[in-house]
Design an enzyme around this catalytic site. Structure first.
Site, PDB file in Angstrom:
ATOM      1  CG  HIS A  72      -2.036  -0.981   1.117  1.00  0.00           C
ATOM      2  ND1 HIS A  72      -3.245  -0.671   0.541  1.00  0.00           N
ATOM      3  CD2 HIS A  72      -2.107  -2.289   1.475  1.00  0.00           C
ATOM      4  CE1 HIS A  72      -4.025  -1.736   0.548  1.00  0.00           C
ATOM      5  NE2 HIS A  72      -3.355  -2.739   1.110  1.00  0.00           N
TER       6      HIS A  72
ATOM      7  CB  ALA B 157       7.801 -23.945   9.040  1.00  0.00           C
TER       8      ALA B 157
ATOM      9  CB  ALA C  27      11.979 -22.147  10.316  1.00  0.00           C
TER      10      ALA C  27
ATOM     11  NE  ARG D  32      20.340  -7.772   7.131  1.00  0.00           N
ATOM     12  CZ  ARG D  32      19.533  -6.905   6.532  1.00  0.00           C
ATOM     13  NH1 ARG D  32      19.016  -7.175   5.345  1.00  0.00           N
ATOM     14  NH2 ARG D  32      19.220  -5.759   7.117  1.00  0.00           N
TER      15      ARG D  32
HETATM   16  C1  LIG Z   1      18.448 -22.910   8.125  1.00  0.00           C
HETATM   17  C2  LIG Z   1      18.472 -24.350   8.638  1.00  0.00           C
HETATM   18  C3  LIG Z   1      18.171 -25.291   7.485  1.00  0.00           C
HETATM   19  C4  LIG Z   1      19.833 -24.689   9.231  1.00  0.00           C
HETATM   20  O1  LIG Z   1      20.844 -24.499   8.277  1.00  0.00           O
HETATM   21  P1  LIG Z   1      22.344 -24.665   8.720  1.00  0.00           P
HETATM   22  O2  LIG Z   1      23.219 -24.289   7.586  1.00  0.00           O
HETATM   23  O3  LIG Z   1      22.527 -26.039   9.293  1.00  0.00           O
HETATM   24  O4  LIG Z   1      22.477 -23.529   9.842  1.00  0.00           O
HETATM   25  P2  LIG Z   1      23.045 -23.619  11.301  1.00  0.00           P
HETATM   26  O5  LIG Z   1      22.116 -24.384  12.175  1.00  0.00           O
HETATM   27  O6  LIG Z   1      24.482 -24.079  11.207  1.00  0.00           O
HETATM   28  O7  LIG Z   1      23.015 -22.103  11.740  1.00  0.00           O
HETATM   29  C5  LIG Z   1      23.789 -21.124  11.074  1.00  0.00           C
HETATM   30  C6  LIG Z   1      23.388 -19.778  11.628  1.00  0.00           C
HETATM   31  O8  LIG Z   1      22.051 -19.502  11.194  1.00  0.00           O
HETATM   32  C7  LIG Z   1      21.221 -19.242  12.313  1.00  0.00           C
HETATM   33  N1  LIG Z   1      19.895 -19.769  12.046  1.00  0.00           N
HETATM   34  C8  LIG Z   1      19.573 -21.061  11.758  1.00  0.00           C
HETATM   35  N2  LIG Z   1      18.252 -21.151  11.579  1.00  0.00           N
HETATM   36  C9  LIG Z   1      17.744 -19.931  11.746  1.00  0.00           C
HETATM   37  C10 LIG Z   1      16.429 -19.400  11.685  1.00  0.00           C
HETATM   38  N3  LIG Z   1      15.371 -20.181  11.403  1.00  0.00           N
HETATM   39  N4  LIG Z   1      16.266 -18.085  11.888  1.00  0.00           N
HETATM   40  C11 LIG Z   1      17.313 -17.289  12.163  1.00  0.00           C
HETATM   41  N5  LIG Z   1      18.592 -17.727  12.246  1.00  0.00           N
HETATM   42  C12 LIG Z   1      18.783 -19.033  12.039  1.00  0.00           C
HETATM   43  C13 LIG Z   1      21.905 -19.951  13.468  1.00  0.00           C
HETATM   44  O9  LIG Z   1      21.530 -19.376  14.708  1.00  0.00           O
HETATM   45  C14 LIG Z   1      23.353 -19.708  13.152  1.00  0.00           C
HETATM   46  O10 LIG Z   1      23.702 -18.404  13.514  1.00  0.00           O
HETATM   47  P3  LIG Z   1      25.174 -18.091  14.123  1.00  0.00           P
HETATM   48  O11 LIG Z   1      26.145 -18.447  13.024  1.00  0.00           O
HETATM   49  O12 LIG Z   1      25.101 -16.628  14.411  1.00  0.00           O
HETATM   50  O13 LIG Z   1      25.300 -18.974  15.302  1.00  0.00           O
HETATM   51  C15 LIG Z   1      17.447 -24.582   9.780  1.00  0.00           C
HETATM   52  O14 LIG Z   1      17.807 -23.789  10.912  1.00  0.00           O
HETATM   53  C16 LIG Z   1      16.027 -24.236   9.390  1.00  0.00           C
HETATM   54  O15 LIG Z   1      15.548 -23.091   9.534  1.00  0.00           O
HETATM   55  N6  LIG Z   1      15.319 -25.259   8.899  1.00  0.00           N
HETATM   56  C17 LIG Z   1      13.938 -25.128   8.485  1.00  0.00           C
HETATM   57  C18 LIG Z   1      13.148 -26.265   9.116  1.00  0.00           C
HETATM   58  C19 LIG Z   1      11.705 -26.213   8.744  1.00  0.00           C
HETATM   59  O16 LIG Z   1      11.112 -25.158   8.614  1.00  0.00           O
HETATM   60  N7  LIG Z   1      11.131 -27.424   8.540  1.00  0.00           N
HETATM   61  C20 LIG Z   1       9.693 -27.545   8.210  1.00  0.00           C
HETATM   62  C21 LIG Z   1       9.388 -27.221   6.777  1.00  0.00           C
HETATM   63  S1  LIG Z   1      10.071 -28.347   5.591  1.00  0.00           S
END
Ligand SMILES: CC(C)(COP(=O)(O)OP(=O)(O)OC[C@H]1O[C@@H](n2cnc3c(N)ncnc32)[C@H](O)[C@@H]1OP(=O)(O)O)[C@@H](O)C(=O)NCCC(=O)NCCS
Length: 142
Positions: free
Chosen positions: A53, A82, A100, A120
């Site tokens: 908007h 998610a 997520a 980011r």
């Molecule tokens: C992103 C994801 C895949 C992990 O990826 P990864 O490469 O293994 O990431 P890591 O766990 O090593 O985390 C890396 C950084 O990202 C951050 N991070 C991970 N998930 C995050 C989220 N959802 N939101 C914000 N920051 C996140 C971690 O805190 C970490 O930060 P740091 O480096 O400052 O400590 C996982 O966290 C995620 O969000 N999965 C989605 C699961 C989901 O939604 N499933 C249902 C639908 S299919």
């Protein structure tokens, strides 16, 4: 899915490629156009909002100032976690991973792993495979 907000101003619509999986409770607003590339998978409570908007004039009602629409594009072979929200103007390239709960308000290139509010870049899945410009869905196979 909602392709248009109003019958008097039809939206651009929604295009979903082959083998796309979208989990429960999604809201896909297609007023400005939403394209999701093939083989992309999406977690629960996904939402897209391809319209904003106008609120530039504080002396008039926001609801009477109209809207802007750019559109949203998601490349093929992405994983969107998610409770992710994509805002208008965003393009995600091929093979992106969206953590997520992310709210995405800017575009990211192929193979980006992104997280947060606003989203980011965490890192690239494969730096050698990454291109600066996102690979957009093909018309014939998106
Ligand atoms: C992103 C994801 C895949 C992990 O990826 P990864 O490469 O293994 O990431 P890591 O766990 O090593 O985390 C890396 C950084 O990202 C951050 N991070 C991970 N998930 C995050 C989220 N959802 N939101 C914000 N920051 C996140 C971690 O805190 C970490 O930060 P740091 O480096 O400052 O400590 C996982 O966290 C995620 O969000 N999965 C989605 C699961 C989901 O939604 N499933 C249902 C639908 S299919």
């Amino acid at each position: 899915m909602v392709a248009s907000g109003t019958l008097s101003d039809l939206g651009q619509g929604i295009t979903v490629g082959d083998n796309v999986g979208i989990s429960e409770y999604a809201y896909i607003g297609g007023a400005g156009g939403v394209r999701i590339g093939s083989d992309t998978i999406v977690g629960q409570y996904f939402s897209t909002h391809s319209e904003n908007h106008v609120f530039s004039d504080p002396d008039n009602l926001i609801r009477e100032q109209g809207v802007t629409r750019t559109g949203i594009e998601v490349g093929p072979d992405c994983w969107i976690g998610a409770k992710v929200t994509l805002l208008d103007g965003v393009t995600l390239g091929r093979g992106c991973v969206v953590a997520a709960g992310s709210v995405v308000n800017q575009s990211f290139p192929d193979y980006a792993i992104i997280a947060g509010v606003p989203a980011r870049l965490l890192r690239m899945r494969d730096m050698s495979a990454a291109s600066a410009e996102p690979t957009l869905p093909e018309d014939s196979n998106d």
